[in-house]
Write a protein that holds these residues in place. Structure first.
Motif, short mmCIF file in Angstrom:
data_model
loop_
_atom_site.label_atom_id
_atom_site.label_comp_id
_atom_site.label_asym_id
_atom_site.label_seq_id
_atom_site.Cartn_x
_atom_site.Cartn_y
_atom_site.Cartn_z
N ARG A 199 0.81 -1.22 0.00
CA ARG A 199 0.00 0.00 0.00
C ARG A 199 0.84 1.27 0.00
NH1 ARG A 199 -5.33 0.34 3.13
NH2 ARG A 199 -4.42 2.37 3.16
N CYS A 200 1.94 1.28 0.73
CA CYS A 200 2.79 2.48 0.79
C CYS A 200 3.75 2.46 -0.40
CB CYS A 200 3.57 2.53 2.10
SG CYS A 200 4.58 4.03 2.26
N LEU A 201 3.53 3.38 -1.33
CA LEU A 201 4.34 3.43 -2.55
C LEU A 201 5.61 4.24 -2.37
CD1 LEU A 201 1.41 4.09 -5.04
CD2 LEU A 201 2.49 1.89 -4.50
N ALA A 202 5.54 5.30 -1.54
CA ALA A 202 6.70 6.18 -1.38
C ALA A 202 6.50 7.08 -0.17
CB ALA A 202 6.88 7.04 -2.64
N PHE A 203 7.60 7.68 0.26
CA PHE A 203 7.58 8.71 1.29
C PHE A 203 7.90 10.04 0.61
CE2 PHE A 203 8.51 4.89 3.70
CZ PHE A 203 7.61 5.01 4.75
N ALA A 204 7.48 11.14 1.21
CA ALA A 204 7.75 12.45 0.62
C ALA A 204 8.03 13.48 1.70
CB ALA A 204 6.55 12.90 -0.22
N SER A 205 8.74 14.52 1.30
CA SER A 205 8.99 15.70 2.13
C SER A 205 8.68 16.92 1.29
CB SER A 205 10.45 15.76 2.56
OG SER A 205 10.79 14.66 3.35
N ILE A 206 8.14 17.95 1.93
CA ILE A 206 7.90 19.21 1.23
C ILE A 206 8.51 20.35 2.01
CG2 ILE A 206 5.77 18.41 0.13
CD1 ILE A 206 4.20 20.10 2.18
N ILE A 239 7.88 24.54 2.44
CA ILE A 239 6.93 25.61 2.18
C ILE A 239 7.66 26.95 2.29
CG2 ILE A 239 4.82 26.74 2.99
CD1 ILE A 239 4.03 23.94 4.11
N ASP A 240 7.53 27.77 1.25
CA ASP A 240 8.14 29.10 1.19
C ASP A 240 9.62 29.09 1.50
OD1 ASP A 240 5.75 30.29 0.46
OD2 ASP A 240 5.16 30.69 2.54
N GLY A 241 10.30 27.98 1.20
CA GLY A 241 11.74 27.89 1.42
C GLY A 241 12.14 27.98 2.89
N SER A 242 11.17 27.84 3.81
CA SER A 242 11.51 28.07 5.22
C SER A 242 10.88 27.10 6.21
CB SER A 242 11.13 29.49 5.61
OG SER A 242 9.75 29.71 5.44
N PHE A 243 9.98 26.22 5.76
CA PHE A 243 9.33 25.29 6.67
C PHE A 243 9.21 23.93 6.00
CE2 PHE A 243 5.76 23.32 8.91
CZ PHE A 243 6.12 23.56 10.23
N ALA A 244 9.79 22.89 6.62
CA ALA A 244 9.79 21.56 6.02
C ALA A 244 8.84 20.63 6.76
CB ALA A 244 11.20 20.97 6.04
N ILE A 245 8.17 19.79 5.99
CA ILE A 245 7.33 18.74 6.55
C ILE A 245 7.82 17.43 5.96
CG2 ILE A 245 5.00 17.81 6.79
CD1 ILE A 245 3.94 20.65 6.37
N ARG A 246 8.23 16.53 6.84
CA ARG A 246 8.72 15.22 6.42
C ARG A 246 7.73 14.15 6.87
NH1 ARG A 246 13.52 17.94 7.89
NH2 ARG A 246 14.98 17.99 6.15
N GLY A 247 7.83 12.99 6.25
CA GLY A 247 7.02 11.87 6.67
C GLY A 247 5.68 11.74 5.99
N LEU A 248 5.45 12.48 4.90
CA LEU A 248 4.23 12.27 4.13
C LEU A 248 4.36 10.91 3.43
CD1 LEU A 248 4.94 15.55 3.89
CD2 LEU A 248 2.82 15.46 2.67
N LYS A 249 3.26 10.24 3.21
CA LYS A 249 3.27 8.94 2.56
C LYS A 249 2.36 8.97 1.34
CE LYS A 249 3.63 6.70 6.98
NZ LYS A 249 2.80 6.08 8.00
N ILE A 250 2.81 8.34 0.28
CA ILE A 250 1.98 8.15 -0.90
C ILE A 250 1.43 6.73 -0.79
CG2 ILE A 250 1.90 8.09 -3.41
CD1 ILE A 250 4.33 10.05 -3.33
N ILE A 251 0.11 6.65 -0.67
CA ILE A 251 -0.57 5.38 -0.38
C ILE A 251 -1.48 4.97 -1.53
CG2 ILE A 251 -2.19 4.24 1.21
CD1 ILE A 251 0.32 5.02 2.66
N ARG A 252 -1.48 3.68 -1.82
CA ARG A 252 -2.44 3.13 -2.78
C ARG A 252 -3.65 2.66 -1.98
NH1 ARG A 252 0.18 -1.13 -5.00
NH2 ARG A 252 1.03 0.10 -6.68
N GLY A 253 -4.75 3.39 -2.09
CA GLY A 253 -5.97 3.05 -1.38
C GLY A 253 -6.98 2.38 -2.28
N GLU A 254 -8.11 2.07 -1.73
CA GLU A 254 -9.17 1.42 -2.50
C GLU A 254 -9.72 2.32 -3.60
OE1 GLU A 254 -12.18 -0.11 0.07
OE2 GLU A 254 -10.75 -1.32 1.20
N ARG A 255 -9.65 3.65 -3.39
CA ARG A 255 -10.17 4.60 -4.39
C ARG A 255 -9.06 5.31 -5.15
NH1 ARG A 255 -14.26 7.96 -0.91
NH2 ARG A 255 -13.58 6.75 0.87
N GLY A 256 -7.85 4.78 -5.13
CA GLY A 256 -6.75 5.38 -5.87
C GLY A 256 -5.62 5.82 -4.96
#
Length: 90
Positions: free
Chosen positions: A16-23, A25-42
């Protein structure tokens, strides 16, 4: 608010977990640990979570409104598609 950087890291250990991601924002705030998930609806982007002592998962960070969620999800999935899906198909 602008997402200035997106990084995607493939995950091959779980169906189900296809990948992890980090973003960034405005070159000054990072968010790590997002997940790209394959769910029942896509495919969708799950926000970073932590496991509480009660056994329940709680979001660590999440968009407050639909517009921001769509902006994050679009940026992450576009990067995933352009970087990894096309590379695997080549």
């Amino acid at each position: 608010m602008t997402i200035t950087e997106v990084r995607v890291f493939p995950h091959r250990g779980h169906d189900r977990c296809l990948a992890f991601a980090s973003i960034t924002i405005d070159g000054s705030f990072a968010i790590r640990g997002l997940k790209i998930i394959r769910g029942e609806r896509g495919i969708f982007v799950a926000m970073p979570t932590r496991l509480l002592p009660t056994g329940v998962f709680q979001d660590v960070a999440h968009p407050i409104n639909r517009e921001t969620r769509l902006m994050v999800e679009t940026a992450v999935l576009d990067e995933y598609d352009s970087r990894w899906i096309k590379a695997w198909k080549a």
